[in-house]
Design a protein around this motif. Structure first.
Motif, mmCIF file in Angstrom:
data_model
loop_
_atom_site.group_PDB
_atom_site.id
_atom_site.type_symbol
_atom_site.label_atom_id
_atom_site.label_comp_id
_atom_site.label_asym_id
_atom_site.label_seq_id
_atom_site.Cartn_x
_atom_site.Cartn_y
_atom_site.Cartn_z
ATOM 1 N N GLN A 16 -37.975 84.516 101.123
ATOM 2 C CA GLN A 16 -38.287 83.808 99.876
ATOM 3 C C GLN A 16 -37.121 83.901 98.895
ATOM 4 O O GLN A 16 -36.763 82.916 98.245
ATOM 5 N N LEU A 17 -36.533 85.083 98.759
ATOM 6 C CA LEU A 17 -35.392 85.279 97.874
ATOM 7 C C LEU A 17 -34.242 84.353 98.263
ATOM 8 O O LEU A 17 -33.679 83.653 97.418
ATOM 9 N N LYS A 18 -33.906 84.316 99.537
ATOM 10 C CA LYS A 18 -32.812 83.460 99.997
ATOM 11 C C LYS A 18 -33.126 81.983 99.758
ATOM 12 O O LYS A 18 -32.243 81.222 99.342
ATOM 13 N N ALA A 19 -34.357 81.570 99.998
ATOM 14 C CA ALA A 19 -34.741 80.168 99.792
ATOM 15 C C ALA A 19 -34.610 79.776 98.319
ATOM 16 O O ALA A 19 -34.094 78.692 97.999
ATOM 17 N N GLU A 20 -35.056 80.636 97.418
ATOM 18 C CA GLU A 20 -34.935 80.345 95.983
ATOM 19 C C GLU A 20 -33.478 80.256 95.558
ATOM 20 O O GLU A 20 -33.099 79.376 94.783
ATOM 21 N N LEU A 21 -32.658 81.162 96.051
ATOM 22 C CA LEU A 21 -31.241 81.143 95.697
ATOM 23 C C LEU A 21 -30.557 79.891 96.245
ATOM 24 O O LEU A 21 -29.739 79.280 95.553
ATOM 25 N N ARG A 22 -30.888 79.472 97.453
ATOM 26 C CA ARG A 22 -30.291 78.258 98.038
ATOM 27 C C ARG A 22 -30.577 77.036 97.164
ATOM 28 O O ARG A 22 -29.723 76.168 97.003
ATOM 29 N N ARG A 23 -31.793 76.968 96.606
ATOM 30 C CA ARG A 23 -32.162 75.830 95.762
ATOM 31 C C ARG A 23 -31.433 75.862 94.413
ATOM 32 O O ARG A 23 -31.147 74.814 93.844
ATOM 33 N N ALA A 24 -31.143 77.047 93.894
ATOM 34 C CA ALA A 24 -30.592 77.176 92.546
ATOM 35 C C ALA A 24 -29.072 77.181 92.491
ATOM 36 O O ALA A 24 -28.489 76.841 91.463
ATOM 37 N N LEU A 25 -28.425 77.571 93.574
ATOM 38 C CA LEU A 25 -26.979 77.750 93.549
ATOM 39 C C LEU A 25 -26.256 76.622 94.282
ATOM 40 O O LEU A 25 -26.877 75.813 94.957
ATOM 41 N N GLU A 26 -24.943 76.591 94.133
ATOM 42 C CA GLU A 26 -24.127 75.579 94.787
ATOM 43 C C GLU A 26 -23.308 76.216 95.898
ATOM 44 O O GLU A 26 -23.134 77.434 95.930
ATOM 45 N N GLU A 27 -22.778 75.381 96.768
ATOM 46 C CA GLU A 27 -22.031 75.869 97.933
ATOM 47 C C GLU A 27 -20.808 76.697 97.540
ATOM 48 O O GLU A 27 -20.397 77.592 98.259
ATOM 49 N N SER A 28 -20.222 76.423 96.380
ATOM 50 C CA SER A 28 -19.046 77.179 95.924
ATOM 51 C C SER A 28 -19.389 78.586 95.445
ATOM 52 O O SER A 28 -18.509 79.432 95.293
ATOM 53 N N ASP A 29 -20.672 78.849 95.188
ATOM 54 C CA ASP A 29 -21.124 80.181 94.786
ATOM 55 C C ASP A 29 -21.184 81.088 96.012
ATOM 56 O O ASP A 29 -21.217 80.611 97.144
ATOM 57 N N SER A 30 -21.211 82.388 95.768
ATOM 58 C CA SER A 30 -21.266 83.344 96.876
ATOM 59 C C SER A 30 -22.268 84.448 96.569
ATOM 60 O O SER A 30 -22.231 85.053 95.493
ATOM 61 N N VAL A 31 -23.170 84.671 97.510
ATOM 62 C CA VAL A 31 -24.129 85.772 97.409
ATOM 63 C C VAL A 31 -24.058 86.541 98.720
ATOM 64 O O VAL A 31 -24.187 85.963 99.793
ATOM 65 N N ARG A 32 -23.830 87.834 98.636
ATOM 66 C CA ARG A 32 -23.777 88.697 99.820
ATOM 67 C C ARG A 32 -24.976 89.628 99.796
ATOM 68 O O ARG A 32 -25.308 90.198 98.757
ATOM 69 N N PHE A 33 -25.599 89.777 100.945
ATOM 70 C CA PHE A 33 -26.709 90.705 101.118
ATOM 71 C C PHE A 33 -26.292 91.770 102.118
ATOM 72 O O PHE A 33 -25.860 91.451 103.227
ATOM 73 N N TYR A 34 -26.408 93.010 101.731
ATOM 74 C CA TYR A 34 -26.170 94.140 102.622
ATOM 75 C C TYR A 34 -27.551 94.662 102.997
ATOM 76 O O TYR A 34 -28.298 95.128 102.133
ATOM 77 N N ILE A 35 -27.908 94.523 104.261
ATOM 78 C CA ILE A 35 -29.256 94.844 104.727
ATOM 79 C C ILE A 35 -29.211 96.116 105.549
ATOM 80 O O ILE A 35 -28.487 96.193 106.542
ATOM 81 N N LEU A 36 -29.980 97.098 105.112
ATOM 82 C CA LEU A 36 -30.024 98.392 105.787
ATOM 83 C C LEU A 36 -31.432 98.623 106.315
ATOM 84 O O LEU A 36 -32.412 98.532 105.576
ATOM 85 N N ARG A 37 -31.496 98.887 107.604
ATOM 86 C CA ARG A 37 -32.746 99.275 108.258
ATOM 87 C C ARG A 37 -32.492 100.579 108.958
ATOM 88 O O ARG A 37 -31.349 101.001 109.085
ATOM 89 N N GLU A 38 -33.531 101.164 109.469
ATOM 90 C CA GLU A 38 -33.362 102.417 110.196
ATOM 91 C C GLU A 38 -32.358 102.225 111.325
ATOM 92 O O GLU A 38 -32.595 101.475 112.257
ATOM 93 N N GLY A 39 -31.224 102.905 111.211
ATOM 94 C CA GLY A 39 -30.227 102.876 112.274
ATOM 95 C C GLY A 39 -29.391 101.624 112.380
ATOM 96 O O GLY A 39 -28.614 101.484 113.310
#
Length: 85
Positions: A44-67
């Motif tokens: 949901q977070l990614k979908a909302e950001l895709r609608r609000a931002l432009e291709e020239s913008d940059s959002v990085r997600f660092y995803i940590l799970r067990e191991g």
């Protein structure tokens, strides 16, 4: 999963990115949010950001799970690191 969101967006969209991010994550410093998300919340977070931002913008997600760790990028990837220390 634990997610760290870092964004670099045009000045006129900074407030939008922060507002969307704060719905799901905790704001910890300028352009950085983090927190625990379910896979559905993350989608949901990614979908909302895709609608609000432009291709020239940059959002990085660092995803940590067990191991495991991975990086996802929305928009433009400014510079890919060659290695992590």
């Amino acid at each position: 999963m634990y997610v760290v969101m870092v964004y670099d967006v045009a000045v006129d969209r900074v407030a939008k990115a922060l507002k969307i991010g704060r719905k799901y994550l905790t704001w910890v410093q300028n352009s950085v949010l983090e927190g625990e998300l379910s896979p559905a919340q993350f989608a949901q977070l990614k979908a909302e950001l895709r609608r609000a931002l432009e291709e020239s913008d940059s959002v990085r997600f660092y995803i940590l799970r067990e191991g495991s760790f991975r990086v996802e990028v929305l928009g433009t990837s400014k510079n890919e690191p060659s290695q992590f220390i």
